[in-house]
Structure formats: C-alpha cells, structure tokens
Design a protein around this motif. Structure first.
Motif, PDB file in Angstrom:
ATOM      1  N   MET A 114       8.268  36.687  23.736  1.00 38.15           N
ATOM      2  CA  MET A 114       8.836  35.647  24.590  1.00 38.15           C
ATOM      3  C   MET A 114       8.066  34.332  24.498  1.00 38.15           C
ATOM      4  SD  MET A 114      11.411  37.047  26.286  1.00 38.15           S
ATOM      5  CE  MET A 114      11.645  36.315  27.872  1.00 38.15           C
ATOM      6  N   ARG A 115       7.045  34.274  23.687  1.00 36.69           N
ATOM      7  CA  ARG A 115       6.236  33.051  23.572  1.00 36.69           C
ATOM      8  C   ARG A 115       7.082  31.902  23.015  1.00 36.69           C
ATOM      9  NH1 ARG A 115       0.658  33.249  23.930  1.00 36.69           N
ATOM     10  NH2 ARG A 115       0.636  31.526  22.467  1.00 36.69           N
ATOM     11  N   PRO A 116       6.677  30.668  23.289  1.00 38.40           N
ATOM     12  CA  PRO A 116       7.466  29.512  22.843  1.00 38.40           C
ATOM     13  C   PRO A 116       7.725  29.461  21.338  1.00 38.40           C
ATOM     14  CG  PRO A 116       5.840  28.820  24.457  1.00 38.40           C
ATOM     15  CD  PRO A 116       5.561  30.265  24.143  1.00 38.40           C
ATOM     16  N   ASN A 117       6.721  29.810  20.522  1.00 36.96           N
ATOM     17  CA  ASN A 117       6.958  29.762  19.068  1.00 36.96           C
ATOM     18  C   ASN A 117       7.947  30.846  18.627  1.00 36.96           C
ATOM     19  OD1 ASN A 117       5.140  31.871  19.372  1.00 36.96           O
ATOM     20  ND2 ASN A 117       3.842  31.245  17.662  1.00 36.96           N
ATOM     21  N   ALA A 118       7.970  31.968  19.319  1.00 32.59           N
ATOM     22  CA  ALA A 118       8.954  33.002  19.015  1.00 32.59           C
ATOM     23  C   ALA A 118      10.350  32.524  19.420  1.00 32.59           C
ATOM     24  CB  ALA A 118       8.608  34.304  19.733  1.00 32.59           C
ATOM     25  N   GLN A 119      10.448  31.880  20.577  1.00 33.82           N
ATOM     26  CA  GLN A 119      11.737  31.353  21.026  1.00 33.82           C
ATOM     27  C   GLN A 119      12.268  30.297  20.052  1.00 33.82           C
ATOM     28  OE1 GLN A 119      13.530  32.476  23.645  1.00 33.82           O
ATOM     29  NE2 GLN A 119      11.960  33.993  24.076  1.00 33.82           N
ATOM     30  N   ALA A 120      11.366  29.461  19.550  1.00 31.30           N
ATOM     31  CA  ALA A 120      11.775  28.454  18.567  1.00 31.30           C
ATOM     32  C   ALA A 120      12.274  29.128  17.286  1.00 31.30           C
ATOM     33  CB  ALA A 120      10.607  27.519  18.258  1.00 31.30           C
ATOM     34  N   TRP A 121      11.644  30.210  16.898  1.00 29.26           N
ATOM     35  CA  TRP A 121      12.073  30.943  15.696  1.00 29.26           C
ATOM     36  C   TRP A 121      13.456  31.559  15.909  1.00 29.26           C
ATOM     37  CZ3 TRP A 121      12.356  36.433  14.763  1.00 29.26           C
ATOM     38  CH2 TRP A 121      12.576  36.763  13.425  1.00 29.26           C
ATOM     39  N   TYR A 122      13.695  32.126  17.107  1.00 33.38           N
ATOM     40  CA  TYR A 122      15.017  32.687  17.394  1.00 33.38           C
ATOM     41  C   TYR A 122      16.090  31.598  17.281  1.00 33.38           C
ATOM     42  CZ  TYR A 122      12.253  36.437  19.592  1.00 33.38           C
ATOM     43  OH  TYR A 122      11.357  37.426  19.857  1.00 33.38           O
ATOM     44  N   ARG A 123      15.799  30.399  17.848  1.00 38.54           N
ATOM     45  CA  ARG A 123      16.760  29.301  17.765  1.00 38.54           C
ATOM     46  C   ARG A 123      17.006  28.880  16.326  1.00 38.54           C
ATOM     47  NH1 ARG A 123      14.087  27.821  22.421  1.00 38.54           N
ATOM     48  NH2 ARG A 123      12.631  26.480  21.315  1.00 38.54           N
ATOM     49  N   ALA A 124      15.917  28.766  15.547  1.00 37.87           N
ATOM     50  CA  ALA A 124      16.048  28.346  14.149  1.00 37.87           C
ATOM     51  C   ALA A 124      16.847  29.375  13.352  1.00 37.87           C
ATOM     52  CB  ALA A 124      14.671  28.144  13.527  1.00 37.87           C
ATOM     53  N   MET A 125      16.596  30.654  13.595  1.00 34.52           N
ATOM     54  CA  MET A 125      17.330  31.698  12.883  1.00 34.52           C
ATOM     55  C   MET A 125      18.811  31.706  13.283  1.00 34.52           C
ATOM     56  SD  MET A 125      15.301  33.066  10.754  1.00 34.52           S
ATOM     57  CE  MET A 125      16.101  34.579  10.288  1.00 34.52           C
ATOM     58  N   ALA A 126      19.101  31.387  14.540  1.00 38.08           N
ATOM     59  CA  ALA A 126      20.490  31.318  14.982  1.00 38.08           C
ATOM     60  C   ALA A 126      21.211  30.157  14.302  1.00 38.08           C
ATOM     61  CB  ALA A 126      20.554  31.161  16.504  1.00 38.08           C
ATOM     62  N   GLU A 127      20.516  29.042  14.139  1.00 33.84           N
ATOM     63  CA  GLU A 127      21.115  27.893  13.454  1.00 33.84           C
ATOM     64  C   GLU A 127      21.380  28.207  11.983  1.00 33.84           C
ATOM     65  OE1 GLU A 127      18.500  24.614  14.130  1.00 33.84           O
ATOM     66  OE2 GLU A 127      18.898  24.588  16.282  1.00 33.84           O
ATOM     67  N   VAL A 128      20.471  28.910  11.342  1.00 32.54           N
ATOM     68  CA  VAL A 128      20.640  29.267   9.929  1.00 32.54           C
ATOM     69  C   VAL A 128      21.826  30.209   9.771  1.00 32.54           C
ATOM     70  CG1 VAL A 128      19.589  30.566   8.018  1.00 32.54           C
ATOM     71  CG2 VAL A 128      18.238  28.887   9.296  1.00 32.54           C
TER      72      VAL A 128
END
Length: 131
Positions: A114-128
């Motif tokens: 749930m850390r911020p960098n993990a959340q950013a990765w989830y968002r980036a992967m969703a965009e890809v």
C-alpha cells in the motif's frame, strides 16, 4: 520494473503463505478431529489459495482487486488472531509463535503493498494495460 516495496511485499506475503501451510500441517490432526477431512482440506486449501491468488494478482499483474482481496483476508486474519489473544485461546509453543509471525508478516506485506511507490506502480501498470 516493480518497486522495492512491491517486491518486499510479495516476499513477505509468500512467507506468510508458507507459514499458513506449515500451520495447516502442524494443526492437521486437530482440524480433522473437529471438522473432518473434507472440511479440513477445503478450509485450508481455500485460505491458502485465496492468499496466493491475491498475492500473485497484486504483485505480478498490479491488480487492485488482488490488493483488495489481500486486505480483506489480512483484516480477517488479524481479527481472528486478536480474538484468540483476547480470550486466551492462542496456542502455546511453536504453533502460537508461528501464528503470531504469520499474522505479523501478512500485515507488513499489505502495508508494503500500500506504500505510495506501489500505488504509483499500480496506476502506471493500469495505464499501460489500457493503451
């Protein structure tokens, strides 16, 4: 590339799952005596399988559904653990220690996921995946 918090969260979650397997093996005779073989297989298999599914969906596919599943399972796990502690029903010896370590590692794994960098990765992967 996956962030370190996702990698560490995955490792901790897999460690917690390994401890679930060990606890299932150690407590097998008691579980079978209380509920029967079929229920013991279904309950242990379902719990271990759901934790594994949530872990793999979250850490390999950046799935928020997997993360939600892990959060729900971890909350239920912690509530059960805290209930056992509150009524003095927590097993003694190795089983009790492994139960505490399993609950703690499961909690820390979810916190790492749930850390911020993990959340950013989830968002980036969703965009890809949408592109």
């Amino acid at each position: 590339m996956r962030p370190k918090s996702v990698i560490l969260g995955e490792r901790l979650s897999l460690f917690a799952i390994l401890l679930l397997v060990v606890l299932a093996v150690i407590g097998w005779a008691d579980t079978v005596a209380q509920a029967g073989v079929a229920i013991a297989i279904i309950a242990n298999g379902l719990l271990i399988g759901l934790f594994l599914l949530g872990t793999l969906l979250t850490t390999r596919m950046a799935s928020r559904v997997g993360l939600g599943l892990l959060v729900v399972l971890t909350i239920l796990n912690l509530l059960g653990f805290l209930y056992q502690v509150s009524v003095g029903a927590l097993a003694e010896g190795v089983f009790g220690v492994l139960t505490a370590v399993q609950a703690a590692s499961s909690l820390v794994a979810v916190v790492m996921l749930m850390r911020p960098n993990a959340q950013a990765w989830y968002r980036a992967m969703a965009e890809v995946s949408e592109a």
